[in-house]
Design an enzyme around this catalytic site. Structure first.
Site, PDB file in Angstrom:
ATOM      1  N   TYR A   1       0.822  -1.211   0.000  1.00 22.38           N
ATOM      2  CA  TYR A   1       0.000   0.000   0.000  1.00 22.38           C
ATOM      3  C   TYR A   1       0.857   1.262   0.000  1.00 22.38           C
ATOM      4  CZ  TYR A   1      -4.092  -2.870   1.116  1.00 22.38           C
ATOM      5  OH  TYR A   1      -5.108  -3.803   1.084  1.00 22.38           O
TER       6      TYR A   1
ATOM      7  N   LYS B   1       3.402 -15.599   2.739  1.00 23.19           N
ATOM      8  CA  LYS B   1       3.338 -16.379   1.495  1.00 23.19           C
ATOM      9  C   LYS B   1       4.778 -16.673   1.071  1.00 23.19           C
ATOM     10  CE  LYS B   1       0.898 -18.254  -1.865  1.00 23.19           C
ATOM     11  NZ  LYS B   1       0.110 -19.497  -1.632  1.00 23.19           N
TER      12      LYS B   1
ATOM     13  N   ASP C   1      -3.242 -18.327   2.281  1.00 20.24           N
ATOM     14  CA  ASP C   1      -4.414 -19.019   1.754  1.00 20.24           C
ATOM     15  C   ASP C   1      -4.894 -20.092   2.732  1.00 20.24           C
ATOM     16  OD1 ASP C   1      -1.946 -20.094   1.170  1.00 20.24           O
ATOM     17  OD2 ASP C   1      -2.466 -20.828  -0.809  1.00 20.24           O
TER      18      ASP C   1
END
Length: 345
Positions: free
Chosen positions: A139, A184, A216
């Site tokens: 971001y 991840k 996930d």
């Protein structure tokens, strides 16, 4: 010593729920001997209306001098096409105060469990804390948009990772002593660094267990076995998504507080819900998220555990008495809910 609290009521239902939160704070302070003063300042749409900017200079100056900040809600349809939006004030205050750690407790009130989209047996015993890094990552990286391709840069330093992971370990050390670090790392370099730093921080907390989850897998586990979690910590983008996923577990946003902590300055406490302009001014808004944010403030900024527990137990008692606002399936007004909580303090 008198503590200085800056109150940013904002827009929509913001002024109504802020008034409720301050009523409960006053009643609690009287019982526990907490000395404070409140300074109310415009913010968000109210700031735009006052001086043309969602974070007026006077508001920012007061916030920097405060011991803690309470924020209710910002935004409204009247600002949708405005050149400056209320939400820009939120990003600005996070940056100015270096509010790097967003903390969201997720707890199921027994009397409200039927509101959850999950089955009762799956939601039983859910009580965890989401810790999201708030000022780094994709971001805040460079964003490059060309005619036929685009690129968003995801940067993290070891220092940024360490301070947010350490925040999670500190919280876990006062709870069930389990930290779930979410990344991840099978794909992303930032996640590989994240996992390395998390392992290093864990060495300073031998009584706290560290486990790793790919994002996930964590998203699935939050639905299939949410009671497993104690404290979850992750980077900005993953945290944005997972904390919103977590927010639906209780079945209503109206009972979920949050905190944003700074490295060196005051912390900011706010409900996770929006300004609900469609019900503003009707006296029917649920004030519980705001009131529980006050409890978080007493605990985390001022170390007043007794005051925080009194408020949390009073909220639970009001629910058990059947005092519920419309979003919880009841008919209580904002003021009736507030008064029931104060009575149960």
């Amino acid at each position: 010593m008198t503590k200085k609290i800056v109150a940013l009521a904002g827009d929509g239902i913001g002024p109504e729920i802020m008034a409720a939160g301050l009523q409960v704070l006053a009643a609690t302070a009287e019982k526990i001997g907490f000395d404070y003063q409140v300074e109310e300042k415009p913010f968000g749409g109210a700031g735009i209306d006052a001086v043309g900017h969602p974070l007026p200079a006077d508001t920012l100056a007061a916030a920097k001098e405060a011991d803690a900040i309470l924020l209710a809600a910002i935004g409204g349809p009247q600002y949708d096409l405005a050149p400056v939006r209320p939400e820009q004030g939120l990003l600005a205050i996070r940056k100015e105060l270096e509010l790097y750690a967003n903390i969201r407790p997720v707890k199921i009130f027994e009397t409200l469990a039927h509101l959850s989209p999950l089955k009762a047996e799956r939601i039983a015993g859910v009580d965890f804390v989401m810790v999201r890094e708030l000022t780094g990552g994709i971001y805040f990286g460079d964003h490059i948009l060309e005619e036929d391709k685009a690129r968003d840069i995801n940067d993290y330093s070891a220092e940024e990772i360490e301070r947010i992971v350490r925040q999670a370990f500190e919280i876990a050390s006062r709870r069930r002593k389990l930290v779930t670090s979410i990344d991840k790392q099978n794909v992303l370099a930032t996640s590989k660094l994240w996992r390395q730093v998390a392992e290093q921080v864990a060495k300073d907390y031998p009584d706290v267990t560290l486990e790793h989850q790919l994002v996930d897998s964590a998203a699935m586990l939050m639905i299939t076995k949410p009671s497993h979690f104690d404290v979850l910590v992750t980077e900005n983008l993953f945290g944005d998504i997972l904390s919103d996923e977590a927010s639906v577990l209780p079945g209503t946003l109206g009972v979920m507080p949050s905190a944003s902590h700074s490295a060196n300055g005051p912390s900011l406490y706010e409900p996770i819900h929006g300004s609900a302009p469609d019900i503003a001014g009707q006296g029917i808004a649920n004030p519980v998220s705001m009131i529980l944010s006050v409890a978080m403030m007493l605990r985390e900024s001022f170390g007043r555990e007794e005051g925080a527990e009194r408020i949390e137990q009073a909220v639970d008692a009001a629910f058990k008495e059947g005092v519920l606002t419309a979003d919880l399936g009841g008919r209580a007004s904002t003021q009736e809910m507030t008064e029931a909580i104060i009575k149960n303090l």
